[in-house]
Design an enzyme around this catalytic site. Structure first.
Site, PDB file in Angstrom:
ATOM      1  N   TYR A  64       2.055  15.770  41.419  1.00  0.00           N
ATOM      2  CA  TYR A  64       0.794  15.835  40.674  1.00  0.00           C
ATOM      3  C   TYR A  64       0.114  17.190  40.889  1.00  0.00           C
ATOM      4  CZ  TYR A  64      -3.601  14.467  38.586  1.00  0.00           C
ATOM      5  OH  TYR A  64      -4.705  14.394  37.766  1.00  0.00           O
ATOM      6  N   SER A  81     -15.196  18.329  40.577  1.00  0.00           N
ATOM      7  CA  SER A  81     -14.654  17.663  39.390  1.00  0.00           C
ATOM      8  C   SER A  81     -15.301  16.300  39.161  1.00  0.00           C
ATOM      9  CB  SER A  81     -13.146  17.468  39.581  1.00  0.00           C
ATOM     10  OG  SER A  81     -12.646  16.551  38.629  1.00  0.00           O
ATOM     11  N   GLN A 105     -18.343  20.070  37.376  1.00  0.00           N
ATOM     12  CA  GLN A 105     -17.458  20.090  36.202  1.00  0.00           C
ATOM     13  C   GLN A 105     -17.493  18.740  35.509  1.00  0.00           C
ATOM     14  OE1 GLN A 105     -14.034  18.406  36.441  1.00  0.00           O
ATOM     15  NE2 GLN A 105     -13.982  18.590  34.202  1.00  0.00           N
ATOM     16  N   TYR A 156     -15.897  16.103  32.824  1.00  0.00           N
ATOM     17  CA  TYR A 156     -15.020  15.522  31.806  1.00  0.00           C
ATOM     18  C   TYR A 156     -15.956  14.664  30.979  1.00  0.00           C
ATOM     19  CZ  TYR A 156     -10.586  17.053  33.837  1.00  0.00           C
ATOM     20  OH  TYR A 156      -9.530  17.799  34.279  1.00  0.00           O
ATOM     21  N   THR A 178     -15.156  21.003  30.823  1.00  0.00           N
ATOM     22  CA  THR A 178     -13.730  21.248  30.584  1.00  0.00           C
ATOM     23  C   THR A 178     -13.331  20.670  29.228  1.00  0.00           C
ATOM     24  OG1 THR A 178     -13.287  21.284  32.931  1.00  0.00           O
ATOM     25  CG2 THR A 178     -11.402  20.870  31.488  1.00  0.00           C
ATOM     26  N   LYS A 195     -14.979  25.567  29.860  1.00  0.00           N
ATOM     27  CA  LYS A 195     -13.718  25.871  30.554  1.00  0.00           C
ATOM     28  C   LYS A 195     -12.530  25.443  29.695  1.00  0.00           C
ATOM     29  CE  LYS A 195     -11.296  24.795  34.925  1.00  0.00           C
ATOM     30  NZ  LYS A 195     -10.290  23.770  34.657  1.00  0.00           N
ATOM     31  N   HIS A 248      -5.744  25.611  32.320  1.00  0.00           N
ATOM     32  CA  HIS A 248      -5.662  24.471  33.242  1.00  0.00           C
ATOM     33  C   HIS A 248      -4.443  24.623  34.160  1.00  0.00           C
ATOM     34  CE1 HIS A 248      -7.867  20.525  33.443  1.00  0.00           C
ATOM     35  NE2 HIS A 248      -6.868  20.210  34.236  1.00  0.00           N
ATOM     36  N   ASP A 288      -9.301  31.613  35.152  1.00  0.00           N
ATOM     37  CA  ASP A 288      -8.383  30.985  36.110  1.00  0.00           C
ATOM     38  C   ASP A 288      -7.022  30.758  35.489  1.00  0.00           C
ATOM     39  OD1 ASP A 288      -7.952  28.366  34.971  1.00  0.00           O
ATOM     40  OD2 ASP A 288      -9.621  27.497  36.087  1.00  0.00           O
ATOM     41  N   SER A 289      -6.107  30.334  36.328  1.00  0.00           N
ATOM     42  CA  SER A 289      -4.722  29.956  36.025  1.00  0.00           C
ATOM     43  C   SER A 289      -3.742  30.996  36.545  1.00  0.00           C
ATOM     44  CB  SER A 289      -4.490  29.698  34.533  1.00  0.00           C
ATOM     45  OG  SER A 289      -5.256  28.569  34.115  1.00  0.00           O
ATOM     46  N   GLY A 290      -3.246  30.731  37.728  1.00  0.00           N
ATOM     47  CA  GLY A 290      -2.187  31.553  38.291  1.00  0.00           C
ATOM     48  C   GLY A 290      -2.605  32.474  39.429  1.00  0.00           C
ATOM     49  N   ARG A 346      -3.008  33.788  42.873  1.00  0.00           N
ATOM     50  CA  ARG A 346      -2.409  33.464  44.177  1.00  0.00           C
ATOM     51  C   ARG A 346      -2.712  34.512  45.245  1.00  0.00           C
ATOM     52  NH1 ARG A 346      -2.435  29.682  41.718  1.00  0.00           N
ATOM     53  NH2 ARG A 346      -0.782  28.249  41.095  1.00  0.00           N
ATOM     54  N   ARG A 374      -4.761  25.447  42.684  1.00  0.00           N
ATOM     55  CA  ARG A 374      -3.786  24.854  43.603  1.00  0.00           C
ATOM     56  C   ARG A 374      -3.798  25.440  45.016  1.00  0.00           C
ATOM     57  NH1 ARG A 374      -1.169  25.398  38.719  1.00  0.00           N
ATOM     58  NH2 ARG A 374      -0.283  23.536  37.724  1.00  0.00           N
TER      59      ARG A 374
HETATM   60  C1  FNR Z   1      -6.740  20.640  38.073  1.00  0.00           C
HETATM   61  N1  FNR Z   1      -7.629  21.211  37.171  1.00  0.00           N
HETATM   62  C2  FNR Z   1      -8.774  20.528  36.836  1.00  0.00           C
HETATM   63  N2  FNR Z   1      -9.685  21.094  36.002  1.00  0.00           N
HETATM   64  C3  FNR Z   1     -10.832  20.455  35.699  1.00  0.00           C
HETATM   65  O1  FNR Z   1     -11.631  20.998  34.959  1.00  0.00           O
HETATM   66  N3  FNR Z   1     -11.088  19.215  36.234  1.00  0.00           N
HETATM   67  C4  FNR Z   1     -10.228  18.582  37.060  1.00  0.00           C
HETATM   68  O2  FNR Z   1     -10.476  17.477  37.525  1.00  0.00           O
HETATM   69  C5  FNR Z   1      -9.008  19.245  37.361  1.00  0.00           C
HETATM   70  N4  FNR Z   1      -8.098  18.650  38.179  1.00  0.00           N
HETATM   71  C6  FNR Z   1      -6.981  19.339  38.576  1.00  0.00           C
HETATM   72  C7  FNR Z   1      -6.118  18.764  39.491  1.00  0.00           C
HETATM   73  C8  FNR Z   1      -5.024  19.470  39.955  1.00  0.00           C
HETATM   74  C9  FNR Z   1      -4.124  18.840  40.958  1.00  0.00           C
HETATM   75  C10 FNR Z   1      -4.790  20.787  39.472  1.00  0.00           C
HETATM   76  C11 FNR Z   1      -3.644  21.608  39.983  1.00  0.00           C
HETATM   77  C12 FNR Z   1      -5.630  21.348  38.543  1.00  0.00           C
HETATM   78  C13 FNR Z   1      -7.423  22.595  36.670  1.00  0.00           C
HETATM   79  C14 FNR Z   1      -8.083  23.602  37.607  1.00  0.00           C
HETATM   80  O3  FNR Z   1      -9.473  23.524  37.554  1.00  0.00           O
HETATM   81  C15 FNR Z   1      -7.688  25.036  37.247  1.00  0.00           C
HETATM   82  O4  FNR Z   1      -7.936  25.290  35.888  1.00  0.00           O
HETATM   83  C16 FNR Z   1      -6.236  25.341  37.573  1.00  0.00           C
HETATM   84  O5  FNR Z   1      -5.829  24.702  38.751  1.00  0.00           O
HETATM   85  C17 FNR Z   1      -6.060  26.844  37.709  1.00  0.00           C
HETATM   86  O6  FNR Z   1      -4.737  27.176  37.914  1.00  0.00           O
HETATM   87  P1  FNR Z   1      -4.081  27.435  39.371  1.00  0.00           P
HETATM   88  O7  FNR Z   1      -5.068  28.276  40.173  1.00  0.00           O
HETATM   89  O8  FNR Z   1      -3.855  26.099  39.974  1.00  0.00           O
HETATM   90  O9  FNR Z   1      -2.845  28.156  39.014  1.00  0.00           O
END
Ligand code: FNR
Length: 386
Positions: free
Chosen positions: A26, A108, A148, A150, A176, A258, A282, A314-316, A318, A338
């Site tokens: 997950y 979240s 955040q 939903y 989001t 987002k 995401h 965001d996204s990636g 590290r 992550r």
């Molecule tokens: C998320 N992400 C996410 N985003 C959001 O707006 N609400 C949420 O509840 C979640 N839950 C969630 C769970 C898990 C396990 C992951 C990996 C991701 C997305 C998160 O906010 C974000 O956009 C990404 O994780 C960014 O990418 P990296 O940094 O994981 O590569």
């Protein structure tokens, strides 16, 4: 010796040993073939920094302000739901760790703990704000918390949750847009792994008076019925731009959208009077085959030039270098996802702290060695695109 690796790109592999297969899938998994997840990382590989010399970068100052929130560095914790699958303390540990470093966390809607309990943990963490953080936080910017959303399709429940978040001290709302339903995620499907249907990651709605008022029996007595009411309320509920004024009426702080990737959507956010956007896919978890988030950043930044709408990314992310690249392409700050959850898997609050401190130190060193004293000095000219 550090408690575990300082290499942000190796955290996933090392976290695997601490998690059961379902939770690891997950957390680490993504949509479909994983193409977008890979593209996110490849986009960072395609951009390289061009260091500058003799710039007197011995003393750096990473501080910044994002949407009125002072921050010790242009780094926030991205909202990650269901953190109790990673560690029993979940979001409480994350909140304490973030606040102890003065960093802003984004909670979240899918939190495993109530937003009030997380706020308390966040305040406790802020009280322990320590010397390790002081190096990055000379101005003493206290940690802020953002919330955040939903977006539930029941307006009363939505308004009730937003009211609670404001009262509990969450200052900025992050809405989001890209996850109005869950994507095709083979890692989870193959194990029939979906925490929400077991009532994990539902602490916020299940503690909400407006949500509970709509149930024949409280969630503690009939979990199944509560899940069946909540899951369709926050998934399968795509909205339209003309519904944004509802959120404005129920939130008196900054609002950030987002999940923006297209420049036209960035412009629409500005037209709708939003305060910021997060250019995000995401973490590659929603549209398999979508472009890399870093590649979507420059056109979103251009689309919002002169509007005052702030662009986050965001996204990636590290490493420190990744952060510099996103800043050079016009992001005001980045959200990390992550990596800190991998820290949580290793060691709860201390694990999150270790990951965040490593990332901040890497950012600080790489900024200085690239010849810059502040994040604001970076521009696209500091990058070479292969
Ligand atoms: C998320 N992400 C996410 N985003 C959001 O707006 N609400 C949420 O509840 C979640 N839950 C969630 C769970 C898990 C396990 C992951 C990996 C991701 C997305 C998160 O906010 C974000 O956009 C990404 O994780 C960014 O990418 P990296 O940094 O994981 O590569």
């Amino acid at each position: 010796m550090p408690p575990f690796t300082t290499d942000g790109t190796a955290l996933g592999a090392s976290a695997r040993a601490h998690l059961d297969a379902g939770a690891f899938g997950y957390l680490a998994g993504s949509a479909g073939s994983g193409a977008t997840h890979r593209a996110n990382r490849e986009a960072f590989e395609c951009h390289r920094l061009i260091p500058r010399m003799l710039t007197d970068a011995t003393h750096r100052d990473l501080r910044t302000t994002v949407l009125g929130t002072p921050m010790p560095a242009p780094v926030l914790l991205a909202p990650l739901g269901v953190q109790s699958i990673v560690h029993p303390d979940g979001e409480l540990a994350t909140a304490r760790a973030a606040a102890s470093l003065g960093l802003t966390m984004t909670l979240s809607t899918a939190s495993s703990h109530t937003l009030e309990h997380v706020a308390e943990a966040h305040d406790e963490g802020a009280a322990t704000h320590d010397e390790g953080a002081a190096a990055h936080d000379e101005g003493g910017a206290g940690a802020s918390r953002w919330f955040q959303l939903y977006w539930p399709n029941d307006d009363e429940v939505c308004a009730s949750i937003l009211g609670r978040a404001r009262r509990a001290g969450y200052t900025t709302l992050v809405v989001t847009l890209d996850t109005w339903t869950l994507a095709w995620r083979p890692q989870d499907l193959d194990r029939a792994y979906l925490p929400f249907i077991r009532g994990v990651g539902t602490a916020i709605p299940f503690s909400d008076p407006a949500f509970r008022a709509g149930l024949a029996k409280p969630p503690e007595e009939d979990l199944g019925a509560a899940v069946l009411r909540w899951v369709p309320m926050f998934t399968g509920t795509d909205r339209s731009w003309d519904r944004l004024p509802f959120l404005r009426r129920h939130w008196d702080g900054p609002i950030v959208l987002k999940g923006i990737q297209h420049p036209d959507d960035a412009r629409r956010a500005a037209d709708a009077g939003m305060d910021g956007i997060v250019v995000s896919n995401h973490g590659g978890r929603q549209v398999d085959g979508a472009m890399a988030s870093l590649d979507a950043l420059p056109s979103a930044v251009r689309a919002l030039e002169g509007t005052g709408v702030e662009v986050l990314f965001d996204s990636g992310i590290r490493t420190g270098a990744d952060i510099l690249k996103a800043l050079a392409l016009g992001a005001r700050a980045v959200l990390v996802g992550r990596p800190y959850a991998y820290g949580l898997a290793h060691g709860g609050q201390d694990g999150v702290r270790h990951v965040l401190r490593s990332l901040l130190a890497d950012l600080d060193l790489t900024l200085g060695l690239s010849g810059h004293r502040t994040p604001g000095e970076l521009s696209p000219e500091d990058l070479h695109r292969r």
